[in-house]
Design a protein around this motif. Structure first.
Motif, short mmCIF file in Angstrom:
data_model
loop_
_atom_site.label_atom_id
_atom_site.label_comp_id
_atom_site.label_asym_id
_atom_site.label_seq_id
_atom_site.Cartn_x
_atom_site.Cartn_y
_atom_site.Cartn_z
N UNK A 60 5.03 -15.88 -5.20
CA UNK A 60 3.65 -16.23 -4.29
C UNK A 60 4.25 -15.61 -2.60
N UNK A 61 5.51 -14.82 -2.96
CA UNK A 61 5.32 -14.86 -1.01
C UNK A 61 5.97 -13.36 -1.03
N UNK A 62 6.39 -12.83 -1.85
CA UNK A 62 6.97 -11.47 -1.55
C UNK A 62 6.85 -10.32 -2.89
N UNK A 72 8.13 2.53 -7.34
CA UNK A 72 8.30 0.77 -8.50
C UNK A 72 7.34 0.09 -7.64
N UNK A 73 6.15 -0.47 -8.44
CA UNK A 73 5.17 -1.38 -7.87
C UNK A 73 5.43 -2.85 -8.28
N UNK A 74 5.56 -2.59 -10.06
CA UNK A 74 5.94 -3.79 -10.63
C UNK A 74 6.98 -4.85 -10.14
N UNK A 75 8.23 -4.34 -9.93
CA UNK A 75 9.41 -5.62 -9.62
C UNK A 75 9.48 -5.94 -8.14
N UNK A 76 8.75 -4.37 -7.36
CA UNK A 76 8.77 -4.68 -5.97
C UNK A 76 8.75 -5.96 -4.68
N UNK A 77 9.44 -6.38 -4.44
CA UNK A 77 9.72 -7.56 -3.87
C UNK A 77 9.52 -7.01 -2.20
N UNK A 78 8.97 -7.74 -0.97
CA UNK A 78 9.75 -7.65 0.25
C UNK A 78 10.01 -8.53 0.92
N UNK A 79 10.90 -7.72 2.19
CA UNK A 79 11.29 -9.04 3.07
C UNK A 79 10.84 -9.55 4.26
N UNK A 128 8.63 -12.03 -14.68
CA UNK A 128 9.31 -12.14 -14.30
C UNK A 128 9.46 -10.99 -13.37
N UNK A 129 9.32 -10.17 -13.83
CA UNK A 129 9.50 -9.16 -12.53
C UNK A 129 8.37 -8.29 -11.71
N UNK A 171 1.27 -0.95 0.24
CA UNK A 171 -0.48 0.37 0.38
C UNK A 171 0.83 1.68 -0.02
N UNK A 172 1.92 1.25 0.93
CA UNK A 172 2.97 2.37 0.44
C UNK A 172 3.53 2.86 -0.23
N UNK A 173 4.08 1.74 -1.51
CA UNK A 173 4.92 2.33 -2.55
C UNK A 173 3.76 2.34 -3.36
#
Length: 289
Positions: A225-227, A194-201, A273-274, A186-188
């Protein structure tokens, strides 16, 4: 030939860092760090506009989840503790574990400031002056998604269970993990990152739907499907009403297909992939939860 005036307008309106630094790597060979033949400034703008549309779509769906969380948390809490603001400002109304004490204190401090001192929301001022009490079902409208997620994580076990019951396809632990990730996404979206390739910790839980869809694993961990954004889509499948999720999925699919049809700068395999999308991502509605 790119339109020079249009390029100047884009740089002025969006900013060089957000536009070029934000998206140029999608057009560069990762080995040579040079742009792929035929790449242009218009391609960068097209990717940005696609990502911007993704942000707007996702933000709207996350807002629906946020609204339901506000409602279910306030209802469950008031059902067990009453509507007096003294209840949600009492640290004993939350998880008593010592490790949670600092977080509980910070949360109560935020809620206290909103209930007793904030002048930014007229409805809070009204309840404070006219009723001498701001019920939680009023206060939650001024609380951020992140603060609501924290409040849920700190609620007493019975309260958490009552909230999770309203999200019938996940348990308390899964809901807590999902909310932490959705707040980050939500913050992104809200900040225009940039959203399309964002990954979370922070990782999403291993929801059974990933296995039903045949998402591949690296060792014991799902590779998608995890981050990633696909994980958010799977999470929304579990949290949103079926009809609303199908509408979200249809709009998402249309965005993706329109971008791939109108732009040759990024191919389907590379785009997926992104985004962390498997080829069969549309099967997210094929299986029962």
């Amino acid at each position: 030939m790119p339109n020079e005036d249009a390029a100047k307008d884009a740089l002025r309106d969006i900013g060089y860092f957000a536009l070029v630094n934000g998206y140029k790597d999608l057009l560069r060979d990762p080995m040579t760090r040079t742009y792929r033949p035929g790449s242009s400034f218009d391609d960068v703008v097209a990717i940005f506009e696609f990502d911007d549309a993704l942000r707007n779509l996702l933000l709207n769906s996350l807002a629906a989840v946020e609204r339901k969380l506000r409602s279910t948390v306030s209802y469950a809490f008031c059902e067990r503790h009453g509507e007096a603001q003294a209840a949600y400002l009492n640290t004993t109304s939350y998880n008593p574990a010592d490790r949670h004490a600092p977080k509980v204190a910070r949360l109560v401090g935020i809620l206290d400031k909103l209930a007793n001192r904030s002048m930014d929301q007229g409805y809070l001022v009204h309840y404070r002056k006219c009723h001498g009490n701001v019920p939680l079902w009023v206060l939650v409208n001024a609380v951020t998604f992140g603060q609501m997620s924290t409040m849920f994580s700190l609620m007493l076990p019975g309260d958490r269970a009552a909230v999770a019951k309203q999200f019938e396809h996940v348990n308390e632990r899964e809901l807590e993990q999902i909310l932490k990730v959705l707040v980050l996404y939500r913050n992104v979206c809200a900040h225009g990152e940039r959203l399309l390739s964002y990954r979370t910790n922070v990782a999403l839980p291993d929801l059974p739907l990933l296995g039903k869809m045949g998402v591949p694993k690296r060792g014991t961990q799902y590779s998608m499907g995890k981050r990633d954004l696909f994980g958010v889509v799977v999470a929304l499948r579990h949290l949103m009403p079926p009809a609303k999720f199908r509408a979200f999925k249809q709009r998402l699919g249309s965005l993706v297909e329109r971008f791939l049809h109108d732009n040759e700068s990024v191919g389907r395999k590379e785009l997926f992939a992104h985004m962390g999308f498997p080829e069969n991502w549309k099967d997210v509605t094929r299986y029962r939860l």
